[in-house]
Structure formats: structure tokens, C-alpha cells
Design an enzyme around this catalytic site. Structure first.
Site, short mmCIF file in Angstrom:
data_model
loop_
_atom_site.label_atom_id
_atom_site.label_comp_id
_atom_site.label_asym_id
_atom_site.label_seq_id
_atom_site.Cartn_x
_atom_site.Cartn_y
_atom_site.Cartn_z
N ASN A 211 0.85 -1.20 0.00
CA ASN A 211 0.00 0.00 0.00
C ASN A 211 0.88 1.24 0.00
O ASN A 211 2.10 1.14 0.01
CB ASN A 211 -0.96 -0.03 1.20
CG ASN A 211 -0.18 -0.11 2.51
OD1 ASN A 211 0.59 0.78 2.85
ND2 ASN A 211 -0.36 -1.21 3.23
N ASP A 280 -3.84 -6.54 5.17
CA ASP A 280 -4.86 -7.37 5.83
C ASP A 280 -4.82 -8.81 5.35
O ASP A 280 -5.21 -9.72 6.07
CB ASP A 280 -6.25 -6.78 5.57
CG ASP A 280 -6.44 -5.46 6.32
OD1 ASP A 280 -5.96 -5.38 7.47
OD2 ASP A 280 -7.01 -4.52 5.75
N LYS A 338 -13.79 0.99 15.45
CA LYS A 338 -12.52 0.23 15.42
C LYS A 338 -11.83 0.26 16.77
O LYS A 338 -11.28 -0.72 17.23
CB LYS A 338 -11.62 0.90 14.36
CG LYS A 338 -10.54 0.04 13.84
CD LYS A 338 -9.97 0.63 12.58
CE LYS A 338 -10.85 0.37 11.37
NZ LYS A 338 -10.29 0.87 10.14
N LYS A 342 -11.02 -3.23 18.72
CA LYS A 342 -9.63 -3.68 18.92
C LYS A 342 -9.10 -3.36 20.32
O LYS A 342 -7.90 -3.49 20.56
CB LYS A 342 -8.73 -3.04 17.85
CG LYS A 342 -9.14 -3.40 16.42
CD LYS A 342 -8.03 -3.06 15.45
CE LYS A 342 -8.48 -3.24 14.02
NZ LYS A 342 -7.34 -3.33 13.10
O1 C5P Z 1 -8.55 -2.30 10.64
P1 C5P Z 1 -7.60 -1.25 10.19
O2 C5P Z 1 -6.47 -1.80 9.39
O3 C5P Z 1 -8.20 -0.07 9.53
O4 C5P Z 1 -7.01 -0.69 11.59
C1 C5P Z 1 -6.04 0.24 11.63
C2 C5P Z 1 -5.23 0.09 12.89
O5 C5P Z 1 -4.95 -1.28 13.16
C3 C5P Z 1 -3.86 0.74 12.75
O6 C5P Z 1 -3.49 1.20 14.02
C4 C5P Z 1 -2.99 -0.40 12.27
O7 C5P Z 1 -1.63 -0.20 12.56
C5 C5P Z 1 -3.57 -1.56 13.03
N1 C5P Z 1 -3.47 -2.88 12.36
C6 C5P Z 1 -2.67 -3.87 12.89
N2 C5P Z 1 -2.62 -5.10 12.29
C7 C5P Z 1 -3.35 -5.36 11.19
C8 C5P Z 1 -4.18 -4.37 10.63
C9 C5P Z 1 -4.22 -3.14 11.24
O8 C5P Z 1 -1.98 -3.62 13.88
N3 C5P Z 1 -3.27 -6.56 10.63
#
Ligand code: C5P
Length: 402
Positions: A211, A280, A338, A342
Site C-alpha cells: 500500500n 490485511d 474500530k 480492537k
Molecule cells: O482495521 P484497520 O487496518 O483499519 O485498523 C487500523 C489500525 O490497526 C492501525 O493502528 C494499524 O496499525 C492496526 N493494524 C494492525 N494489524 C493489522 C491491521 C491493522 O496492527 N493486521
């Protein structure tokens, strides 16, 4: 101490005092310590030292007038005021102090001091009688009360033959005091773990899914946390920006590598900042050899990567957790959801897409804290990082008291 000046943007203002001959030495020292310097001079300063000298030592054109068409076209005064991380006036005359104390913005330099949001410091230089005069002393009190830092002056023999207070302090001391403006101590004694940058999810030996994350925000937060006194470890995906100094850096490639590095380390840390744009999904099967384009279409089967911040959130005990939410729509709702999902203490939401945030130098964010939500205006990532670290330190301390 002086290492806190690396990559800082310093606007040096010079006013009409004989001590202006020391200004190039200030510029030279600032640049040696890694600062970028721009100089603005008053009309009277130019009687003591030439703009050409300052241009040569600073490596940038000197700013001289408020209403100069060419200068305004290149970098207008408001832009210059925004550019600065700190404004230093050295030497500062009695007249300059008087005008600033009274909010008179009748030339470029006073206008810059009023237009900037960066800290402003003055290093006075004048005849001892002028320094001792009640009016100057009153202006000095006003400046201090308005949060303007005053460096010196010192006592000694003066260019006019007098002996007494009013001498400019030495450039080396000025630079040292300036560097202290960047040390807040708000994270002193804390250990901070930060993820930054993108991840590369391999397809075959030469291709990967990634990305647009540059790592700039995570790196800037690492620097700002170190300046706030924290001991910092940065776990970074592949980036092309230079590694920050005095920070332990672990380079990883994929989300799985990043996950492993974080889970191995995190129990030792007080604060975890998840800034990385983690992939992801990864390819279920990574081809051992380069895939050839002999088919008109191809399918990649992807599987989920572990959620790093979510996994840290599931730990008990767990560190104070701050995440980022980069969204293209419904930014605020998505971010709040989120944060809950999390188990994060704070989340910083930014709007991405159309060139905003990812890879850019500026960012516009909304910060969701434990009790309050704050939207910040568009700000350079380096400056934003310092603001965010201060906010995170406050939230961290208030959680400790709960
Ligand atoms: O779900 P999303 O990717 O939008 O969430 C963003 C947050 O989650 C950020 O702080 C990112 O660093 C963290 N993240 C993570 N591990 C992943 C995906 C996102 O730590 N696999």
C-alpha cells in the site's frame, strides 16, 4: 541536548544590533546539528550585516520585506510562519522587544512572530542603560507573560564602551537553550513500541502486494516520543525514508514478520503505537518461481493476516494502546467502532484518498481519547507528531490515575 535540533525548521530573525555579527555563527551551529534555517532580517539589521552573508551560511534566500512581490510569491509570510518549528530572534533590540510586546506587526519579523504557532524565543542585545530602563523591563515582563522565551542577556563589556547587562549570550548557549524548547519530558522513563510503514505480502520472488504508506507518520512519532524522553523501539516495514537516530529500529517485510516482532517485544513496553498500514491479507501460496503471464487472467487466493493491534489488545496485562484509522468514508464512525473492536485506548482518525495523508507530508486528524475527542487542523506530520505525543502522554497519565 543539542541533538533535538535534527530536522527542525528554525526561523532566525535578526534585528539592528552590533551583535548581529554573531548571527551567522548561530546559523552555522544550527545547521551543523541538522536544523534547516531560514533567516528574516529587519532594515536596520542590514546596516550591520549583509543578507548575502546570511544567505550563504543558511543556504536559503533571506526574507527582508513584508510586501515584497517576489518573496511573497516564493514563500509568503504566513507560509513562512507556518513553516517554522521555532522562531528565534537573535539579536533582539529594545525596539523590537517593545514592538513585539505591544503586538505591533509593522514589519516582516514582528508579523512572523505574531502569525506563527511555533514557540518564539528572543535573545536580547542592547546597551546596559537601555536594558535597565523601566520601559524595556516592562516589555520583558510582558513578553515572558505571553510565553515568549527570553535567552539572556549576559553582563560584560559592551561595544559602546559601557560595562553591564545587555550583551547577547554566546551562540553556543543560544543554540543549547533553543534545543531545550523541543524537550518536553512528558514521556520521560516510559518505553514506547511503534509500528510504521507498509508491509509487503509476497506473490512470487519478485512481486508483492503493498500500500502507499511511506512510514513518515510513524517515524515522526518515534522521534517525537524520544524527544519527550521515552525509550523507543520502531518496528518498520519496507520504507525509503532514513532511519531516525538514537532509536532501536527493527526492519520487517511482511505482516507476519511484524506480528512476530511486536508480540516478542511488547510485554516490556508501557505504550504501543500501531501506526503501520499492515496488509490485511497475504497469498495463501507464495510461488517459488516467478509467475509467467501465459494466461489471460489469474487468481490469487488470499488469507487473513493476524491483526497486530487487536492481538496486543487481547493481552493481559496490556500496554496503553494507540491505533490509527485511515478511512475514505464515514471516518469518525469507523474510527470509533474500530477503537472499541480492537480494545484500544486512543485512536487517531485520518481521511485518506485523493493524495491526503498516505505518503504526504501533511495530515489532518481527529483524536479520540479516553474522555475527549479533538479535531486538529492540517499540520506537517513532524509537528503533528509532537502534538500527538503530548496528547498521548496526558491520556496515558490520566489512565494510570484511574
Ligand atoms: O482495521 P484497520 O487496518 O483499519 O485498523 C487500523 C489500525 O490497526 C492501525 O493502528 C494499524 O496499525 C492496526 N493494524 C494492525 N494489524 C493489522 C491491521 C491493522 O496492527 N493486521
Amino acid at each position: 541536548m543539542t541533538r533535538y535540533l535534527a530536522n527542525k525548521r528554525i526561523l532566525l530573525g535578526i534585528t539592528g544590533s552590533i551583535a548581529a555579527y554573531k548571527s551567522p555563527e548561530i546559523v552555522r551551529r544550527l545547521r551543523e546539528l541538522g536544523a534547516e534555517v531560514r533567516v528574516a532580517m529587519t532594515e536596520n539589521a542590514k546596516r550591520f550585516i549583509t543578507p548575502l552573508t546570511l544567505q550563504a551560511v543558511s543556504g536559503n534566500p533571506v526574507h527582508e520585506e513584508l510586501f515584497d512581490l517576489h518573496a511573497e510569491a516564493a514563500m509568503g509570510h504566513i507560509e513562512l510562519a507556518r513553516w517554522a518549528d521555532a522562531v528565534l530572534i537573535a539579536p533582539a533590540t529594545a525596539d523590537f522587544m517593545a514592538r513585539l510586546a505591544n503586538g505591533i506587526a509593522d514589519d516582516l519579523l514582528t508579523t512572523l512572530c505574531i502569525a506563527t504557532q511555533a514557540p518564539v524565543a528572543v535573545a536580547p542585545a542592547m546597551n546596559q542603560a537601555m536594558w535597565k530602563h523601566m520601559l524595556t523591563q516592562e516589555n520583558l515582563r510582558t513578553l515572558k507573560a505571553r510565553n515568549i522565551q527570553v535567552f539572556g542577556p549576559t553582563e560584560g563589556s559592551q561595544a559602546c564602551g559601557d560595562v553591564g547587562p545587555g550583551r547577547l549570550i554566546e551562540p553556543v548557549e543560544i543554540v543549547e537553550l533553543l534545543s531545550r524548547l523541543f524537550m518536553t519530558g512528558s514521556m520521560s522513563g516510559l518505553k514506547v513500541l511503534i509500528t510504521a510503514g507498509p508491509t509487503h505480502e509476497a506473490i512470487d520472488p519478485v512481486r508483492f502486494i503493498t500500500n502507499g504508506s511511506s512510514g513518515k507518520m510513524g517515524f515522526a512519532l518515534a522521534e517525537a516520543a524520544r524527544e519527550a524522553g521515552a525509550s523507543v523501539t520502531l518496528v518498520s516495514g519496507p520504507v525509503s525514508i532514513p532511519k531516525p537516530q538514537h532509536i532501536e529500529c527493527l526492519s520487517v517485510v511482511s505482516a507476519l514478520d511484524m506480528y512476530e516482532a511486536v508480540m516478542r517485544k511488547v510485554s516490556d513496553y508501557d505504550i504501543f503505537l500501531a501506526v503501520a498500514a499492515v496488509g490485511d491479507y497475504r497469498c495463501k501460496v507464495v510461488a517459488e518461481q516467478k509467475i509467467h503471464k501465459d494466461q489471460s487472467a489469474m487468481m490469487l487466493e488470499l488469507e487473513r493476516n493476524p491483526d497486530i493491534v487487536g492481538s496486543v489488545g487481547d493481552l493481559s496485562p496490556r500496554p496503553f494502546i494507540v491505533g490509527f484509522a485511515a478511512e475514505t468514508e464515514n471516518v469518525l464512525e469507523q474510527a470509533e467502532a474500530k477503537r472499541k473492536r480492537k480494545n484500544m485506548d486512543m485512536i487517531i482518525a485520518n481521511h485518506v484518498g485523493g493524495g491526503a495523508a498516505m505518503g504526504a507530508d501533511e495530515n489532518t486528524v481527529t483524536v479520540f481519547g479516553l474522555k475527549r475527542t479533538v479535531s486538529l487542523p492540517p499540520t506537517l506530520k513532524t509537528r503533528l507528531a509532537r502534538q500527538l505525543i503530548e496528547m498521548i502522554a496526558i491520556e496515558y497519565q490520566s489512565k494510570q490515575k484511574m
